[in-house]
Design a protein around this motif. Sequence first.
Motif, PDB file in Angstrom:
ATOM      1  N   PRO A 158     -10.766  -5.082   4.316  1.00  0.00           N
ATOM      2  CA  PRO A 158     -11.582  -4.086   5.018  1.00  0.00           C
ATOM      3  C   PRO A 158     -11.040  -2.670   4.837  1.00  0.00           C
ATOM      4  CG  PRO A 158     -11.185  -5.996   6.419  1.00  0.00           C
ATOM      5  CD  PRO A 158     -10.317  -6.164   5.219  1.00  0.00           C
ATOM      6  N   ASP A 159      -9.714  -2.531   4.713  1.00  0.00           N
ATOM      7  CA  ASP A 159      -9.109  -1.211   4.555  1.00  0.00           C
ATOM      8  C   ASP A 159      -8.687  -0.944   3.108  1.00  0.00           C
ATOM      9  OD1 ASP A 159      -7.171  -3.145   4.526  1.00  0.00           O
ATOM     10  OD2 ASP A 159      -5.710  -2.016   5.722  1.00  0.00           O
ATOM     11  N   ARG A 185       0.852  -1.178   0.000  1.00  0.00           N
ATOM     12  CA  ARG A 185       0.000   0.000   0.000  1.00  0.00           C
ATOM     13  C   ARG A 185       0.895   1.237   0.000  1.00  0.00           C
ATOM     14  NH1 ARG A 185      -0.117   1.706   5.472  1.00  0.00           N
ATOM     15  NH2 ARG A 185       0.849   0.151   6.834  1.00  0.00           N
ATOM     16  N   MET A 186       0.342   2.375  -0.350  1.00  0.00           N
ATOM     17  CA  MET A 186       1.081   3.617  -0.333  1.00  0.00           C
ATOM     18  C   MET A 186       1.039   4.227   1.058  1.00  0.00           C
ATOM     19  SD  MET A 186       0.557   7.025  -2.750  1.00  0.00           S
ATOM     20  CE  MET A 186      -0.231   5.982  -3.971  1.00  0.00           C
ATOM     21  N   VAL A 187       2.179   4.720   1.516  1.00  0.00           N
ATOM     22  CA  VAL A 187       2.247   5.366   2.820  1.00  0.00           C
ATOM     23  C   VAL A 187       2.912   6.731   2.664  1.00  0.00           C
ATOM     24  CG1 VAL A 187       2.289   3.212   4.124  1.00  0.00           C
ATOM     25  CG2 VAL A 187       4.453   4.215   3.346  1.00  0.00           C
ATOM     26  N   GLU A 188       2.762   7.564   3.678  1.00  0.00           N
ATOM     27  CA  GLU A 188       3.346   8.903   3.640  1.00  0.00           C
ATOM     28  C   GLU A 188       4.873   8.832   3.758  1.00  0.00           C
ATOM     29  OE1 GLU A 188       1.362  11.075   6.722  1.00  0.00           O
ATOM     30  OE2 GLU A 188      -0.435  11.387   5.479  1.00  0.00           O
ATOM     31  N   ILE A 193     -11.746 -13.286  -0.500  1.00  0.00           N
ATOM     32  CA  ILE A 193     -11.155 -13.317   0.832  1.00  0.00           C
ATOM     33  C   ILE A 193     -11.001 -11.888   1.343  1.00  0.00           C
ATOM     34  CG2 ILE A 193      -9.963 -15.509   0.516  1.00  0.00           C
ATOM     35  CD1 ILE A 193      -7.410 -13.959  -0.119  1.00  0.00           C
ATOM     36  N   ALA A 194     -10.888 -11.744   2.652  1.00  0.00           N
ATOM     37  CA  ALA A 194     -10.696 -10.433   3.262  1.00  0.00           C
ATOM     38  C   ALA A 194      -9.233 -10.180   3.616  1.00  0.00           C
ATOM     39  CB  ALA A 194     -11.557 -10.307   4.516  1.00  0.00           C
ATOM     40  N   GLY A 195      -8.403 -11.195   3.510  1.00  0.00           N
ATOM     41  CA  GLY A 195      -6.977 -11.065   3.816  1.00  0.00           C
ATOM     42  C   GLY A 195      -6.233 -12.275   3.306  1.00  0.00           C
ATOM     43  N   LEU A 196      -4.925 -12.121   3.129  1.00  0.00           N
ATOM     44  CA  LEU A 196      -4.140 -13.191   2.530  1.00  0.00           C
ATOM     45  C   LEU A 196      -4.003 -14.415   3.425  1.00  0.00           C
ATOM     46  CD1 LEU A 196      -1.281 -11.197   0.767  1.00  0.00           C
ATOM     47  CD2 LEU A 196      -3.418 -12.065  -0.210  1.00  0.00           C
ATOM     48  N   ARG A 197      -4.165 -14.245   4.725  1.00  0.00           N
ATOM     49  CA  ARG A 197      -4.060 -15.412   5.613  1.00  0.00           C
ATOM     50  C   ARG A 197      -5.130 -16.449   5.305  1.00  0.00           C
ATOM     51  NH1 ARG A 197      -2.779 -11.269   9.489  1.00  0.00           N
ATOM     52  NH2 ARG A 197      -0.581 -11.425  10.120  1.00  0.00           N
ATOM     53  N   GLU A 198      -6.222 -16.018   4.704  1.00  0.00           N
ATOM     54  CA  GLU A 198      -7.280 -16.974   4.369  1.00  0.00           C
ATOM     55  C   GLU A 198      -6.842 -17.942   3.279  1.00  0.00           C
ATOM     56  OE1 GLU A 198     -11.162 -15.231   3.808  1.00  0.00           O
ATOM     57  OE2 GLU A 198     -10.678 -13.621   5.201  1.00  0.00           O
TER      58      GLU A 198
END
Length: 247
Positions: free
Chosen positions: A210-211, A20-23, A228-233
């Motif tokens: 979710p984010d 993801r992009m961060v500041e 899926i909602a996340g890679l752990r799934e």
Amino acid sequence: MVVPAGIGAVVLDFYGTLVRMVEPLPPDHRGVFARRGLAAEGELWGDQWSVGPAEGEEHTAHSADETAYVTWERDRLRRRARSCGVPEEALDGLVEELDRAMKSLRLALFADVRESLAALRGRGLLVGVCSNWFWDLEDRVAEVGLGDAVDVVVGSARVGARKPHPLIYRAVLDRCGLSADRVLFVGDMWVPDVLGPLAAGMRAVHLWRPDRAVDGIAPPLPEGAARIAGLRELIEGDGAAGRGGSG
């Protein structure tokens, strides 16, 4: 378990899926124009992320090497800037700064990436990355700490086509050395990461974090896809929203 029996490789999108992009965020294009005394022209520029190649665009003629590709990128910027009224004498400096600004992305891994990729490889699966990205995709994969965590990296700039063009999926399959039905594609974008891979014969997993940065409602799943909602799934259990074709 989302990864079905018979799958030999899991290929993941890069931005929005692994990173993801961060500041600090990249410079705003209008600010670049304004600093150069071109505020009026900058107002005509529009969305700074819409100046690159379009989804599904084929550009093999410009992907022979890095010099050719970067020249093509900057020519696109130059033509657009000229159409906004930027005078010829101001074009070269403006284009160089705009090109640099577009690529000044500070990236960070999502929290579930390292563990999930390591687990996939630990189960004997080939792990790949496939992304619509600039020429430096392999370098960026290494910069975020995944250089030794993936086996295959396929970027649109070097292939000469952007997802969902069939050419980039063929390149993925060639690099993996597997038939399409043995590759699972995972990503957050509906057409490039779900419909495109399905059309190429792969299975697909729609990542709906979710984010997430993508707004809207998740589309209904077609046959051959999961969500899926996340890679752990991928390693811990079934997708949060089920599988396509289940009714």
